[in-house]
Design an enzyme around this catalytic site. Sequence first.
Site, PDB file in Angstrom:
ATOM      1  N   ASP A  74      97.019 -10.290  51.932  1.00  0.00           N
ATOM      2  CA  ASP A  74      96.299  -9.382  52.828  1.00  0.00           C
ATOM      3  C   ASP A  74      94.911  -9.075  52.286  1.00  0.00           C
ATOM      4  OD1 ASP A  74      98.180  -9.170  54.791  1.00  0.00           O
ATOM      5  OD2 ASP A  74      99.102  -7.347  54.017  1.00  0.00           O
ATOM      6  N   ASP A 105     106.508 -12.215  59.909  1.00  0.00           N
ATOM      7  CA  ASP A 105     106.124 -11.274  58.851  1.00  0.00           C
ATOM      8  C   ASP A 105     107.357 -10.525  58.356  1.00  0.00           C
ATOM      9  OD1 ASP A 105     104.469  -9.743  57.246  1.00  0.00           O
ATOM     10  OD2 ASP A 105     103.247  -8.949  58.886  1.00  0.00           O
TER      11      ASP A 105
HETATM   12  C1  DGJ Z   1     101.091  -7.623  57.171  1.00  0.00           C
HETATM   13  C2  DGJ Z   1     100.409  -8.953  57.301  1.00  0.00           C
HETATM   14  O1  DGJ Z   1     100.195  -9.511  56.048  1.00  0.00           O
HETATM   15  C3  DGJ Z   1      99.114  -8.758  58.069  1.00  0.00           C
HETATM   16  O2  DGJ Z   1      98.420  -9.967  58.148  1.00  0.00           O
HETATM   17  C4  DGJ Z   1      99.433  -8.243  59.436  1.00  0.00           C
HETATM   18  O3  DGJ Z   1     100.164  -9.186  60.151  1.00  0.00           O
HETATM   19  C5  DGJ Z   1     100.208  -6.943  59.335  1.00  0.00           C
HETATM   20  N1  DGJ Z   1     101.360  -7.088  58.484  1.00  0.00           N
HETATM   21  C6  DGJ Z   1     100.651  -6.476  60.688  1.00  0.00           C
HETATM   22  O4  DGJ Z   1     101.466  -5.386  60.642  1.00  0.00           O
END
Ligand code: DGJ
Length: 701
Positions: free
Chosen positions: A520, A450
């Site tokens: 997200d 990420d």
């Molecule tokens: C952003 C990601 O897109 C989410 O799926 C998750 O992993 C969060 N970060 C965790 O902090």
Amino acid sequence: MSIFTIPERKAWVLRTNHADYAIGVDESGALQHLYWGEPLNLLDEYPSTAGQHAWIWEPEEGNSREECMPWGKRSFAEPGLKVEFADRTRDLVLTFDGAGIEGDTLRIALKDVLKSLQVTVSYRIYDEFDVIERSVEVTNTGEGPVNIEQVMSAIWHLPVYPSYRITYLTGHWGAETQLRREMLQEGKKVIEARRGITGHNNNPFFAVDFGDTTEEYGLVYFGGLAFSGHWKIVAERTPYQTLQIAAGIHDFDFRWLLEAGETFVSPVSVGGFTTKGFGDASHKLHGYQQKHVLRNSGQLRKVLYNSWEATSFDVNEENQKQLAEKAARLGVERFVVDDGWFGKRNDDKAGLGDWYVNKTKFPNGLQPLIDDVTSLGMDFGIWVEPEMVNPDSDLYRQHPDWVYHFTDRPRTEGRNQLVLNLAREDVQAFVYNAVDELLSTHAISFIKWDMNRYFSEPGWPGAPDGRDREIWVRHVNALYDIWRRLQEKHPHVQFESCAGGGGRVDMGIMRFADQFWTSDNTDALDRLRIQWGYSHAYTAKSMVCWVTEPVNYMNGRRIPLKFRFHCAMMGTLGIGMNLNHLTEQDMVEAAGYIAQYKAIRPIVQEGLCYRLSPPEQSDLTLVQYVGRDGQEAVVFVFRHAQQFGHPALPVRLRGLEPFIPYRNEETGEVRSGQGWMSRGILLSLTGDYDSAMIRLVQVQD
Ligand code: DGJ
């Protein structure tokens, strides 16, 4: 097909199965674009390189269709290459210096008329998909330094036409890959990212048609840029009715120092052509990615469970084991522990940079959970965000100089974190070692990598002289290199690219990524639009889609399980909801969808995607996938909101063999492919958020 020289001319044709791309050297020695379109029959049909009629104020260079577009003489279009020599000369005139064909690659060498600078333009063809990869190498063959101020991977010249329309993807966090289509007038349409990563706002993809193309019919020139940093794509329509598309590293705040003997290699820009509409353009791009770009493209993607929306930062051995047991019962194949397992990571304020297991949450380390997950028959995956550091971390306390910053100036935080300076070799070593250690000491087979903020204050104190603006490219190259080395050492580990959802989705990282976290935003209605746009540029195999809670955290919308599953089954399926909230009946229903998905996933992940009805046009969204051998098809039908009691419109299919019978696996009805395509299927979808999945299979004699 082939690359060949046009006899008696310094000109070359790149011929793929359904397209020709021709270039040639003009009288001045410049490399000019000649032709891009359907294959021509006769060698003398390719246009000549003779200059356009010119007036005093309208020089030939104004109309120039140089493949490389050096910034020099009276060239005023978006430059493909702009340099400053050691003596401050900022004029570049490139002339032909040789050509070589090696298999599927053509390389043309150019050099400046006076100064010692060599430029090699490369073209690699992918016959089956009518796709060309272009890139540029710039070599300083002189004594003194040269600064590159702009270098585009490709300038794509389109045929002269009275009207042009561009298709592109825009959006923001939680609303990535929104499709836009607009006519291009004179001037420039710029899509770009100046934030350090590919970004949520624009995606490095383009398609251009002449204003009348549909999903099924018409010419499309399409492409993109394989780069995950600072990029720009400029569609420039001139007053002379020409259109050029420049694609490359963004020149904003960029400068690259080439010392004597050094070479700069640009990322690849991809370009393709079809006469069969936007649908076929996507088929070609998807096929090219599936066969030549996407990591481990020959493997089907597993159904995963991810803990993020269920347990957020509160992961611990017990709650993850509980979720894992339920996930396994559903038929999930990979269990992924998301954020929160390391350092002092109880919220987003601390811990990034401290990549050791949090002993309060996992008193015996990760091993007992991994053992549990693997004994349940699932792979174990884990989340990391190694390019980042929280100021509240041991790492930052030890190395406050490891982040991008300008000396003695404030450091702007995003999500309470700063970006590590991957241009530094010691930081590269730290990031590599942290992940390598994790992978070497645990049975981990999946990494979700990420990154959750854009760059700011992009300073590199202590950078070698004249190199501080190289961070925009050095960061990306270092990231690719770290992934490559990790993958060489741990080849069985699959990688998911995530940047707060779809902030790092592109064909550059795709070479190292098995899949992308798409957004997200997991609201199934919003997702229909996000996924619709995504499908224009990227294969469904790369698109990870989770089924999450019935009431979505973002919109507060309540959507039935079936609709949520059907939506997520159009890519690589994942489950993100808290499984403790599911009733026994829900569990049975969910397990049923997962089993169905496993049966159809080769069609979805590797087949041809037909976009039948867009989410914003009516209250129906329809997407169909057909196996590449045509033997099986799956159609997803979504009714968003019925109004006035109107029945749903019939669903007319595409891409089937017209004379071969197909059976609807649900109803048993058999019709010819033509019957399914022309008569369509009437479905009784009613109310809000109703959906269906239709599976058609060829009837064998
Ligand atoms: C952003 C990601 O897109 C989410 O799926 C998750 O992993 C969060 N970060 C965790 O902090």
